[in-house]
Write an enzyme that holds these catalytic residues in place. Structure first.
Site, PDB file in Angstrom:
ATOM      1  N   ARG A   1       0.855  -1.200   0.000  1.00 24.35           N
ATOM      2  CA  ARG A   1       0.000   0.000   0.000  1.00 24.35           C
ATOM      3  C   ARG A   1       0.885   1.242   0.000  1.00 24.35           C
ATOM      4  O   ARG A   1       0.942   1.940  -0.974  1.00 24.35           O
ATOM      5  CB  ARG A   1      -0.968  -0.028   1.204  1.00 24.35           C
ATOM      6  CG  ARG A   1      -2.190   0.886   1.009  1.00 24.35           C
ATOM      7  CD  ARG A   1      -1.884   2.345   1.246  1.00 24.35           C
ATOM      8  NE  ARG A   1      -1.330   2.564   2.587  1.00 24.35           N
ATOM      9  CZ  ARG A   1      -0.690   3.661   2.935  1.00 24.35           C
ATOM     10  NH1 ARG A   1      -0.507   4.664   2.101  1.00 24.35           N
ATOM     11  NH2 ARG A   1      -0.165   3.769   4.152  1.00 24.35           N
ATOM     12  N   ASP A   2       1.644   1.489   1.062  1.00 22.30           N
ATOM     13  CA  ASP A   2       2.520   2.670   1.032  1.00 22.30           C
ATOM     14  C   ASP A   2       3.562   2.484  -0.072  1.00 22.30           C
ATOM     15  O   ASP A   2       3.966   3.442  -0.746  1.00 22.30           O
ATOM     16  CB  ASP A   2       3.190   2.893   2.400  1.00 22.30           C
ATOM     17  CG  ASP A   2       3.361   4.360   2.736  1.00 22.30           C
ATOM     18  OD1 ASP A   2       3.783   5.098   1.846  1.00 22.30           O
ATOM     19  OD2 ASP A   2       3.075   4.766   3.883  1.00 22.30           O
TER      20      ASP A   2
ATOM     21  N   HIS B   1       3.055   3.958  -3.656  1.00 23.43           N
ATOM     22  CA  HIS B   1       3.514   5.300  -4.044  1.00 23.43           C
ATOM     23  C   HIS B   1       4.870   5.184  -4.756  1.00 23.43           C
ATOM     24  O   HIS B   1       5.072   5.748  -5.822  1.00 23.43           O
ATOM     25  CB  HIS B   1       3.725   6.195  -2.813  1.00 23.43           C
ATOM     26  CG  HIS B   1       2.474   6.571  -2.078  1.00 23.43           C
ATOM     27  ND1 HIS B   1       1.464   7.295  -2.648  1.00 23.43           N
ATOM     28  CD2 HIS B   1       2.084   6.348  -0.791  1.00 23.43           C
ATOM     29  CE1 HIS B   1       0.509   7.509  -1.752  1.00 23.43           C
ATOM     30  NE2 HIS B   1       0.859   6.941  -0.618  1.00 23.43           N
TER      31      HIS B   1
ATOM     32  N   SER C   1       3.455  11.051   8.590  1.00 22.57           N
ATOM     33  CA  SER C   1       3.411  11.050   7.111  1.00 22.57           C
ATOM     34  C   SER C   1       4.612  11.741   6.478  1.00 22.57           C
ATOM     35  O   SER C   1       4.991  11.429   5.353  1.00 22.57           O
ATOM     36  CB  SER C   1       2.163  11.786   6.625  1.00 22.57           C
ATOM     37  OG  SER C   1       1.035  11.363   7.303  1.00 22.57           O
TER      38      SER C   1
ATOM     39  N   HIS D   1       3.051   4.771  12.690  1.00 17.34           N
ATOM     40  CA  HIS D   1       3.444   4.567  11.286  1.00 17.34           C
ATOM     41  C   HIS D   1       4.529   5.594  10.974  1.00 17.34           C
ATOM     42  O   HIS D   1       4.285   6.800  11.017  1.00 17.34           O
ATOM     43  CB  HIS D   1       2.192   4.794  10.425  1.00 17.34           C
ATOM     44  CG  HIS D   1       2.413   4.807   8.940  1.00 17.34           C
ATOM     45  ND1 HIS D   1       2.071   3.745   8.115  1.00 17.34           N
ATOM     46  CD2 HIS D   1       2.894   5.770   8.111  1.00 17.34           C
ATOM     47  CE1 HIS D   1       2.328   4.056   6.852  1.00 17.34           C
ATOM     48  NE2 HIS D   1       2.829   5.279   6.815  1.00 17.34           N
TER      49      HIS D   1
ATOM     50  N   HIS E   1       8.019   7.207   8.774  1.00 16.74           N
ATOM     51  CA  HIS E   1       8.745   7.336   7.498  1.00 16.74           C
ATOM     52  C   HIS E   1      10.184   7.704   7.791  1.00 16.74           C
ATOM     53  O   HIS E   1      10.507   8.291   8.821  1.00 16.74           O
ATOM     54  CB  HIS E   1       8.083   8.376   6.592  1.00 16.74           C
ATOM     55  CG  HIS E   1       6.892   7.811   5.855  1.00 16.74           C
ATOM     56  ND1 HIS E   1       6.989   7.244   4.607  1.00 16.74           N
ATOM     57  CD2 HIS E   1       5.590   7.697   6.214  1.00 16.74           C
ATOM     58  CE1 HIS E   1       5.792   6.818   4.222  1.00 16.74           C
ATOM     59  NE2 HIS E   1       4.916   7.071   5.186  1.00 16.74           N
TER      60      HIS E   1
ATOM     61  N   TYR F   1       4.187  15.873   3.340  1.00 16.46           N
ATOM     62  CA  TYR F   1       3.604  14.567   3.050  1.00 16.46           C
ATOM     63  C   TYR F   1       4.535  13.734   2.164  1.00 16.46           C
ATOM     64  O   TYR F   1       4.895  14.165   1.057  1.00 16.46           O
ATOM     65  CB  TYR F   1       2.333  14.883   2.258  1.00 16.46           C
ATOM     66  CG  TYR F   1       1.162  14.015   2.486  1.00 16.46           C
ATOM     67  CD1 TYR F   1       0.589  13.890   3.741  1.00 16.46           C
ATOM     68  CD2 TYR F   1       0.593  13.330   1.414  1.00 16.46           C
ATOM     69  CE1 TYR F   1      -0.521  13.105   3.923  1.00 16.46           C
ATOM     70  CE2 TYR F   1      -0.517  12.553   1.596  1.00 16.46           C
ATOM     71  CZ  TYR F   1      -1.075  12.445   2.847  1.00 16.46           C
ATOM     72  OH  TYR F   1      -2.173  11.680   3.030  1.00 16.46           O
TER      73      TYR F   1
HETATM   74  C1  LIG Z   1      -2.494   8.900   1.085  1.00 20.24           C
HETATM   75  C2  LIG Z   1      -2.384   8.131   2.261  1.00 20.24           C
HETATM   76  C3  LIG Z   1      -1.032   8.227   2.902  1.00 20.24           C
HETATM   77  O1  LIG Z   1      -0.006   7.738   2.048  1.00 20.24           O
HETATM   78  C4  LIG Z   1      -1.126   7.485   4.191  1.00 20.24           C
HETATM   79  C5  LIG Z   1       0.180   7.293   4.795  1.00 20.24           C
HETATM   80  O2  LIG Z   1       0.765   6.247   4.682  1.00 20.24           O
HETATM   81  C6  LIG Z   1       0.813   8.409   5.496  1.00 20.24           C
HETATM   82  O3  LIG Z   1       0.174   9.458   5.699  1.00 20.24           O
HETATM   83  O4  LIG Z   1       1.992   8.247   5.835  1.00 20.24           O
HETATM   84 MN   LIG Z   2       2.895   6.430   5.006  1.00 25.71          MN
END
Ligand SMILES: CC[C@H](O)CC(=O)C(=O)O
Ligand SMILES: [Mn+2]
Length: 376
Positions: free
Chosen positions: A41-42, A45, A195, A225, A227, A316
């Site tokens: 899912r991630d 991107h 995010s 979550h 990054h 983001y």
């Molecule tokens: C568009 C949703 C977004 O990628 C969700 C996510 O994984 C985040 O905000 O880190």
């Molecule tokens: Mn993410």
């Protein structure tokens, strides 16, 4: 070489009171923590949403074998994300979710949805093909737009998870209030979502603590979550766990937006070293990363000038490829576009503003060039 849990020395350390509480609420009982893998899912991107069914089957099968208990499969921007604005998927996401459900023997298949971008109809369709975890994401100060969706997901019998995105951009108190809104609407777990990969250690810790204090007493779980834009994903995940989070996200080979997500295989190794049970077989998850995912990644997510700028300026992560495309098209640097996105405070859903910024920068450059050449 296969590494077995019993081969790995466990670091002796005192278990804190928060951890004991967290462990008591962790679903399952035989582990202290659930890792949800978001490669499919991630990672979408980072793959420009071009996953094939074969890749999805391979990754799900490897993660399932490794003992990962939740696997997220959706377009990078969630259900209904395949579009002109966000980028079209190569394969219809319902077909990918169906394939994932077919491969999984023990893992639950999770889907992400952003109310407004996806509708309850999309959620019902995902449920109909076998998705059993609904992860419902909103901007961190706008949880109220998700209340209907939690109700619908619960009515479908799905496990419910709330996702408070761009969590760095508000205070721990406001975040906790928004977590409360989600729990009252039916969320069983609420994630602090970094995010932008902008949270640095105590920033993550304070937000997790505030959310745990607010919703933990109702038996709701808290997740994190991360990054890697400032390289903090794993360290923040450890701190999140130590402060009461019992669900943590990762992605194999860090495959995800921006500089990528906290790598699932590093999370598994780190938590195992700490004596924290994730239920994941380290050797299997290392193979999944190295042999299944790595070979098909066109470009490994990395901390470069653009993604570091995202962490620094609070942008983001999924804006990275949009910014790179606009940079190429309008002849301006991607990191300068991202710096301005941070200054203007754009949030998910405002991807089209990247073009505006690129045009603004291109115009500034043209005026600068003209001034330099003496033309007025
Ligand atoms: C568009 C949703 C977004 O990628 C969700 C996510 O994984 C985040 O905000 O880190
Ligand atoms: Mn993410």
């Amino acid at each position: 070489m296969t590494i077995r849990p019993e081969d790995v020395p466990v670091v002796d350390r005192e278990v804190t009171e928060t951890e004991v509480l967290a462990n008591a609420t962790a679903a399952g009982g035989e582990r202290d923590l659930r890792i949800t893998d978001s490669t499919l899912r991630d990672g979408s991107h980072a793959m420009s949403h071009q996953f094939t069914e074969e890749q999805v089957r391979g990754v799900v099968s490897a993660l399932d074998r490794a003992g990962v208990q939740a696997i997220e499969v959706t377009h990078g921007d969630g259900l209904g994300g395949s579009s002109f604005n966000y980028g079209f998927s190569l394969v219809d996401e319902l077909d990918l979710i169906r394939a994932a459900v077919d491969e999984a023997t023990q893992a639950k298949i999770a889907v992400l949805m952003l109310p407004g971008l996806a509708t309850v109809r999309d959620l019902k369709q995902a449920h109909a093909v076998g998705a059993s975890v609904a992860r419902i994401a909103t901007h961190c100060t706008e949880a109220d737009v998700s209340t209907q969706h939690f109700g619908e997901a619960r009515a479908l019998g799905m496990e419910t998870v709330g996702f408070l995105m761009l969590s760095h951009s508000t205070t721990p108190d406001v975040l906790a209030r928004n977590a409360r809104t989600m729990v009252d609407a039916g969320a069983e777990c609420v994630y602090v979502v970094d995010s932008a990969g902008a949270l640095i250690l105590s920033d993550a810790q304070e937000r997790i603590t505030a959310v745990v204090e607010e919703v933990g007493r109702d038996g709701a779980q808290v997740g994190f979550h991360g990054h890697q834009n400032l390289s903090m994903g794993v360290a923040n995940s450890v701190l999140a766990y130590q402060n009461g989070a019992v669900q943590i996200d990762g992605a194999l080979c860090a495959l995800g937006a921006g500089a990528g997500n906290s790598p699932t295989e590093v999370l598994a190794a780190t938590f195992e070293r700490m004596g924290i049970r994730t239920g994941i077989d380290l050797g299997e998850v290392l193979s999944a990363a190295e042999e299944v995912v790595r070979p098909f990644i066109p470009r490994l997510p990395w901390m470069d000038r653009s993604s570091i700028t995202q962490g620094y300026a609070g942008v983001y992560s999924s804006f990275l490829l949009h910014a790179e495309r606009a940079a190429e098209r309008y002849g301006v640097p991607a990191h300068e576009i991202l710096q301005k996105v941070g200054e203007y405070g754009y949030v998910g859903g405002q991807e089209d503003m990247i073009i505006d910024i690129a045009l603004e920068l291109a115009q500034e450059k043209e005026l600068g060039d003209l001034a330099g050449s003496g033309v007025r």
